[in-house]
Design a protein around this motif. Structure first.
Motif, PDB file in Angstrom:
ATOM      1  N   THR A 145       0.832  -1.214   0.000  1.00 54.73           N
ATOM      2  CA  THR A 145       0.000   0.000   0.000  1.00 54.73           C
ATOM      3  C   THR A 145       0.867   1.265   0.000  1.00 54.73           C
ATOM      4  O   THR A 145       0.570   2.243  -0.696  1.00 54.73           O
ATOM      5  CB  THR A 145      -0.922  -0.004   1.232  1.00 54.73           C
ATOM      6  OG1 THR A 145      -1.757  -1.166   1.202  1.00 54.73           O
ATOM      7  CG2 THR A 145      -1.792   1.252   1.261  1.00 54.73           C
ATOM      8  N   LEU A 146       1.941   1.221   0.796  1.00 52.52           N
ATOM      9  CA  LEU A 146       2.846   2.389   0.845  1.00 52.52           C
ATOM     10  C   LEU A 146       3.444   2.677  -0.532  1.00 52.52           C
ATOM     11  O   LEU A 146       3.539   3.831  -0.959  1.00 52.52           O
ATOM     12  CB  LEU A 146       3.942   2.144   1.877  1.00 52.52           C
ATOM     13  CG  LEU A 146       4.983   3.273   1.999  1.00 52.52           C
ATOM     14  CD1 LEU A 146       4.315   4.561   2.428  1.00 52.52           C
ATOM     15  CD2 LEU A 146       6.069   2.866   3.000  1.00 52.52           C
TER      16      LEU A 146
ATOM     17  N   SER B  35      11.100   8.841  -7.799  1.00 52.74           N
ATOM     18  CA  SER B  35      11.324   8.432  -9.183  1.00 52.74           C
ATOM     19  C   SER B  35      10.781   7.019  -9.412  1.00 52.74           C
ATOM     20  O   SER B  35      10.743   6.187  -8.499  1.00 52.74           O
ATOM     21  CB  SER B  35      12.816   8.473  -9.516  1.00 52.74           C
ATOM     22  OG  SER B  35      13.505   7.463  -8.787  1.00 52.74           O
ATOM     23  N   ALA B  36      10.360   6.786 -10.650  1.00 54.73           N
ATOM     24  CA  ALA B  36       9.825   5.472 -11.002  1.00 54.73           C
ATOM     25  C   ALA B  36      10.873   4.385 -10.829  1.00 54.73           C
ATOM     26  O   ALA B  36      10.570   3.268 -10.409  1.00 54.73           O
ATOM     27  CB  ALA B  36       9.306   5.494 -12.435  1.00 54.73           C
ATOM     28  N   SER B  37      12.123   4.703 -11.146  1.00 55.64           N
ATOM     29  CA  SER B  37      13.181   3.691 -11.019  1.00 55.64           C
ATOM     30  C   SER B  37      13.387   3.301  -9.559  1.00 55.64           C
ATOM     31  O   SER B  37      13.592   2.129  -9.236  1.00 55.64           O
ATOM     32  CB  SER B  37      14.492   4.222 -11.620  1.00 55.64           C
ATOM     33  OG  SER B  37      14.892   5.405 -10.956  1.00 55.64           O
ATOM     34  N   ASP B  38      13.314   4.308  -8.646  1.00 56.49           N
ATOM     35  CA  ASP B  38      13.454   4.005  -7.222  1.00 56.49           C
ATOM     36  C   ASP B  38      12.283   3.146  -6.747  1.00 56.49           C
ATOM     37  O   ASP B  38      12.454   2.182  -5.978  1.00 56.49           O
ATOM     38  CB  ASP B  38      13.515   5.299  -6.408  1.00 56.49           C
ATOM     39  CG  ASP B  38      14.818   6.040  -6.622  1.00 56.49           C
ATOM     40  OD1 ASP B  38      15.769   5.422  -7.125  1.00 56.49           O
ATOM     41  OD2 ASP B  38      14.873   7.247  -6.281  1.00 56.49           O
ATOM     42  N   LEU B  39      11.070   3.502  -7.208  1.00 60.89           N
ATOM     43  CA  LEU B  39       9.896   2.719  -6.802  1.00 60.89           C
ATOM     44  C   LEU B  39       9.950   1.306  -7.370  1.00 60.89           C
ATOM     45  O   LEU B  39       9.504   0.342  -6.716  1.00 60.89           O
ATOM     46  CB  LEU B  39       8.618   3.424  -7.259  1.00 60.89           C
ATOM     47  CG  LEU B  39       8.288   4.734  -6.522  1.00 60.89           C
ATOM     48  CD1 LEU B  39       7.031   5.365  -7.120  1.00 60.89           C
ATOM     49  CD2 LEU B  39       8.085   4.468  -5.031  1.00 60.89           C
TER      50      LEU B  39
ATOM     51  N   GLY C  96      12.618  -0.406  -7.843  1.00 62.56           N
ATOM     52  CA  GLY C  96      13.548  -1.129  -6.978  1.00 62.56           C
ATOM     53  C   GLY C  96      12.874  -1.561  -5.691  1.00 62.56           C
ATOM     54  O   GLY C  96      13.048  -2.703  -5.216  1.00 62.56           O
ATOM     55  N   ALA C  97      12.068  -0.646  -5.131  1.00 65.47           N
ATOM     56  CA  ALA C  97      11.354  -0.994  -3.904  1.00 65.47           C
ATOM     57  C   ALA C  97      10.319  -2.088  -4.166  1.00 65.47           C
ATOM     58  O   ALA C  97      10.114  -2.990  -3.340  1.00 65.47           O
ATOM     59  CB  ALA C  97      10.676   0.258  -3.342  1.00 65.47           C
ATOM     60  N   ALA C  98       9.681  -2.022  -5.357  1.00 68.16           N
ATOM     61  CA  ALA C  98       8.691  -3.046  -5.712  1.00 68.16           C
ATOM     62  C   ALA C  98       9.349  -4.413  -5.864  1.00 68.16           C
ATOM     63  O   ALA C  98       8.793  -5.445  -5.463  1.00 68.16           O
ATOM     64  CB  ALA C  98       7.974  -2.641  -7.001  1.00 68.16           C
ATOM     65  N   ARG C  99      10.524  -4.447  -6.429  1.00 64.86           N
ATOM     66  CA  ARG C  99      11.245  -5.720  -6.575  1.00 64.86           C
ATOM     67  C   ARG C  99      11.580  -6.296  -5.202  1.00 64.86           C
ATOM     68  O   ARG C  99      11.492  -7.518  -4.967  1.00 64.86           O
ATOM     69  CB  ARG C  99      12.515  -5.518  -7.397  1.00 64.86           C
ATOM     70  CG  ARG C  99      12.259  -5.367  -8.893  1.00 64.86           C
ATOM     71  CD  ARG C  99      13.554  -5.505  -9.681  1.00 64.86           C
ATOM     72  NE  ARG C  99      14.505  -4.435  -9.362  1.00 64.86           N
ATOM     73  CZ  ARG C  99      14.551  -3.270 -10.009  1.00 64.86           C
ATOM     74  NH1 ARG C  99      13.668  -3.026 -10.999  1.00 64.86           N
ATOM     75  NH2 ARG C  99      15.432  -2.359  -9.690  1.00 64.86           N
TER      76      ARG C  99
ATOM     77  N   LEU D 256       1.630  -2.643 -10.292  1.00 70.22           N
ATOM     78  CA  LEU D 256       2.393  -1.415 -10.017  1.00 70.22           C
ATOM     79  C   LEU D 256       3.714  -1.412 -10.769  1.00 70.22           C
ATOM     80  O   LEU D 256       4.136  -0.394 -11.337  1.00 70.22           O
ATOM     81  CB  LEU D 256       2.630  -1.289  -8.516  1.00 70.22           C
ATOM     82  CG  LEU D 256       3.431  -0.055  -8.064  1.00 70.22           C
ATOM     83  CD1 LEU D 256       2.721   1.232  -8.465  1.00 70.22           C
ATOM     84  CD2 LEU D 256       3.662  -0.097  -6.548  1.00 70.22           C
ATOM     85  N   THR D 257       4.356  -2.602 -10.799  1.00 70.19           N
ATOM     86  CA  THR D 257       5.642  -2.705 -11.501  1.00 70.19           C
ATOM     87  C   THR D 257       5.470  -2.413 -12.987  1.00 70.19           C
ATOM     88  O   THR D 257       6.312  -1.748 -13.619  1.00 70.19           O
ATOM     89  CB  THR D 257       6.248  -4.105 -11.307  1.00 70.19           C
ATOM     90  OG1 THR D 257       6.427  -4.344  -9.905  1.00 70.19           O
ATOM     91  CG2 THR D 257       7.572  -4.238 -12.019  1.00 70.19           C
ATOM     92  N   GLU D 258       4.386  -2.903 -13.571  1.00 69.97           N
ATOM     93  CA  GLU D 258       4.123  -2.653 -14.991  1.00 69.97           C
ATOM     94  C   GLU D 258       3.923  -1.151 -15.252  1.00 69.97           C
ATOM     95  O   GLU D 258       4.438  -0.589 -16.224  1.00 69.97           O
ATOM     96  CB  GLU D 258       2.895  -3.449 -15.432  1.00 69.97           C
ATOM     97  CG  GLU D 258       2.604  -3.316 -16.928  1.00 69.97           C
ATOM     98  CD  GLU D 258       1.408  -4.166 -17.358  1.00 69.97           C
ATOM     99  OE1 GLU D 258       0.995  -4.038 -18.525  1.00 69.97           O
ATOM    100  OE2 GLU D 258       0.899  -4.951 -16.531  1.00 69.97           O
ATOM    101  N   THR D 259       3.151  -0.524 -14.349  1.00 68.44           N
ATOM    102  CA  THR D 259       2.930   0.928 -14.491  1.00 68.44           C
ATOM    103  C   THR D 259       4.245   1.696 -14.350  1.00 68.44           C
ATOM    104  O   THR D 259       4.524   2.639 -15.098  1.00 68.44           O
ATOM    105  CB  THR D 259       1.936   1.419 -13.420  1.00 68.44           C
ATOM    106  OG1 THR D 259       0.700   0.716 -13.569  1.00 68.44           O
ATOM    107  CG2 THR D 259       1.688   2.922 -13.549  1.00 68.44           C
ATOM    108  N   LEU D 260       5.050   1.270 -13.379  1.00 69.22           N
ATOM    109  CA  LEU D 260       6.334   1.952 -13.153  1.00 69.22           C
ATOM    110  C   LEU D 260       7.296   1.738 -14.310  1.00 69.22           C
ATOM    111  O   LEU D 260       8.160   2.584 -14.566  1.00 69.22           O
ATOM    112  CB  LEU D 260       6.960   1.454 -11.848  1.00 69.22           C
ATOM    113  CG  LEU D 260       6.220   1.836 -10.565  1.00 69.22           C
ATOM    114  CD1 LEU D 260       6.859   1.148  -9.358  1.00 69.22           C
ATOM    115  CD2 LEU D 260       6.241   3.351 -10.378  1.00 69.22           C
ATOM    116  N   ALA D 261       7.175   0.613 -15.000  1.00 70.34           N
ATOM    117  CA  ALA D 261       8.064   0.359 -16.139  1.00 70.34           C
ATOM    118  C   ALA D 261       7.858   1.411 -17.214  1.00 70.34           C
ATOM    119  O   ALA D 261       8.813   1.958 -17.798  1.00 70.34           O
ATOM    120  CB  ALA D 261       7.799  -1.042 -16.694  1.00 70.34           C
ATOM    121  N   ALA D 262       6.582   1.740 -17.498  1.00 69.29           N
ATOM    122  CA  ALA D 262       6.295   2.779 -18.495  1.00 69.29           C
ATOM    123  C   ALA D 262       6.800   4.130 -18.017  1.00 69.29           C
ATOM    124  O   ALA D 262       7.386   4.914 -18.788  1.00 69.29           O
ATOM    125  CB  ALA D 262       4.791   2.831 -18.770  1.00 69.29           C
ATOM    126  N   ALA D 263       6.566   4.405 -16.724  1.00 70.01           N
ATOM    127  CA  ALA D 263       7.041   5.688 -16.187  1.00 70.01           C
ATOM    128  C   ALA D 263       8.555   5.767 -16.209  1.00 70.01           C
ATOM    129  O   ALA D 263       9.144   6.838 -16.422  1.00 70.01           O
ATOM    130  CB  ALA D 263       6.527   5.863 -14.751  1.00 70.01           C
TER     131      ALA D 263
END
Length: 425
Positions: A69-70, A81-85, A87-90, A115-122
């Motif tokens: 959720t966080l 940044s999407a890349s940081d998120l 990394g956190a998602a992984r 979320l990871t898929e969305t962050l990949a585009a971002a």
């Protein structure tokens, strides 16, 4: 407890829509989680009740759900940044894989995957923006390099070094600011730009050192020349006011001697000026003494001016001239007066009296000049003859009644009489 109850593990975990439990506890305290392909053991809790065992592993699930959720909230709010998120998602995804927790782990994994898929585009957008930022940073650094190289390429003899040093320092400060606050440049590009910038700075520093070395040498020669001028000026002190002409010559040489640096120039000029002030002070003291000594002379000349007023009142020119000559002789005997402007004012007053008498003498001479008198007498005779002739012509015109002839005769007669009167006839 019945046999049926003994064969079914007790569970208190989160319920699905069909009210099937997510977890179960075996008699030996082994806790399992229900997954799509069956039950998976997540741990043991032998020292507590089944409810406590399930609650313990459900809390593990709740902690993982909170992390998911966080991540979702951080993504929605922006700022990270999407890349940081990603990394956190992984990291969270790794925790979910085989997690020792009881709950709908598949749902959490699905949320993380979405979320990871969305962050990949971002991330792709961010990467493009990052590349653009790097390109802009390279361009900005290149501008700084080119400005530094332009400073290095200038003729050192024409550079205002104080200004140029400030400009180069500002360029270096801007370089550091971009390096600290801007995007990270590719290593090869950053090194190449820094080498150009560093070389330009080195060239400017070299030119500046050479310029000031030459300037110091030139200042040394000027300093020596001006020091000699100061010594010569100070040596004039015993001459007092008489040393002023020589001091003025030294001053002309000083003006053409050049510059020896502000501090040195100021110090030498203070000595040179003090030497001149001493000479001019001697003049001021002498002039003050002269002014004091002139007070009686001024009064004496003013008394002579009062006496000279009688020159204009004397009708006989010879007596007027004799009186003025006497006054002029006594005037000259009094001598010079200080200050000079007072002397000039008194001389001007006496000169006016002299000029007035000279004008009277010139007029008298012209009036009594024999040649002038002879010419006047001859003109008088001619006018007298002309008047007699015109009177005869007027009488004849009146007898004849010729009005035009009468008018012409009268006009001509009046003119001759006026001329005769002007000649004193």
């Amino acid at each position: 407890m019945t046999a049926a109850a003994e064969s079914t593990p007790e569970s208190t975990g989160p319920q699905t829509d069909s009210a099937e439990p997510w977890g179960r506890v075996d008699d030996d305290g082994t806790v399992s989680v229900r997954e799509a392909d069956g039950w998976r053991v997540v741990g043991q809790f032998p020292d507590g009740s089944p409810e406590e065992a399930i609650a313990y592993f459900e809390r593990k699930y709740t902690d993982l759900a909170s992390e998911v959720t966080l991540l979702e909230v951080r993504h929605r709010r922006g700022g990270a940044s999407a890349s940081d998120l990603r990394g956190a998602a992984r990291a969270v995804s790794a925790k979910l894989d085989g997690a020792a927790a009881v709950g709908d782990l598949a749902a959490l994994e699905a949320r993380v995957a979405a979320l990871t898929e969305t962050l990949a585009a971002a991330s792709e957008t961010e990467a493009a923006a990052a590349r653009e930022a790097v390109d802009e940073a390279v361009q900005a650094r290149t501008v700084l390099v080119e400005k530094a190289e332009a400073l290095a390429a200038r003729d050192p003899r024409t550079v205002q070094w104080k200004q140029a040093t400030a400009e180069l320092s500002a360029l270096f400060d801007e370089w550091q600011s971009q390096q600290q606050n801007g995007p990270r440049l590719p290593k090869s590009t950053a090194q190449a730009l820094w080498k150009r910038f560093r070389d330009a700075r080195s060239t400017v520093d070299k030119h500046r050192r050479e310029f000031y070395a030459e300037l110091d040498e030139a200042h040394k020669g000027v300093r020596e020349r001006k020091t000699k001028l100061v010594e010569k000026a100070e040596a004039l002190a015993p001459k007092g006011e008489d040393g002023i002409p020589a001091y003025r010559e030294l001053l002309d040489q000083w003006k053409g001697a050049g510059r020896a640096g502000k501090k040195v120039d100021d110090a030498l000029w203070a000595r040179f000026k003090a030497a001149g002030d001493a000479l001019y002070s001697a003049r001021v003291e002498r002039e003050a003494a002269d002014v004091e000594a002139s007070r009686e002379k001024i009064d004496a000349k003013r008394a002579l001016l009062d006496e000279a007023k009688a020159v204009a009142d004397e009708r006989e020119l010879s007596k007027a001239r004799s009186l003025l000559t006497s006054i002029q002789r006594r005037w000259d005997e009094i001598g010079r007066i200080f200050p000079r402007d007072t002397e000039r004012a008194l001389d001007d007053d006496l000169r006016k009296i002299e000029q007035a008498l000279r004008t009277r003498e010139d007029t008298d001479w012209k009036r009594n000049n024999p040649e002038t008198k002879a010419r006047a007498n001859d003109m008088t005779r001619q006018l007298t003859d002309a008047i007699e002739k015109l009177e005869d012509e007027l009488a004849a015109a009146e007898r004849s009644g010729d009005k035009k002839a009468i008018a012409n005769a009268k006009e001509a007669l009046e003119a001759r009489k006026s001329w005769l009167k002007a000649l004193g006839g």
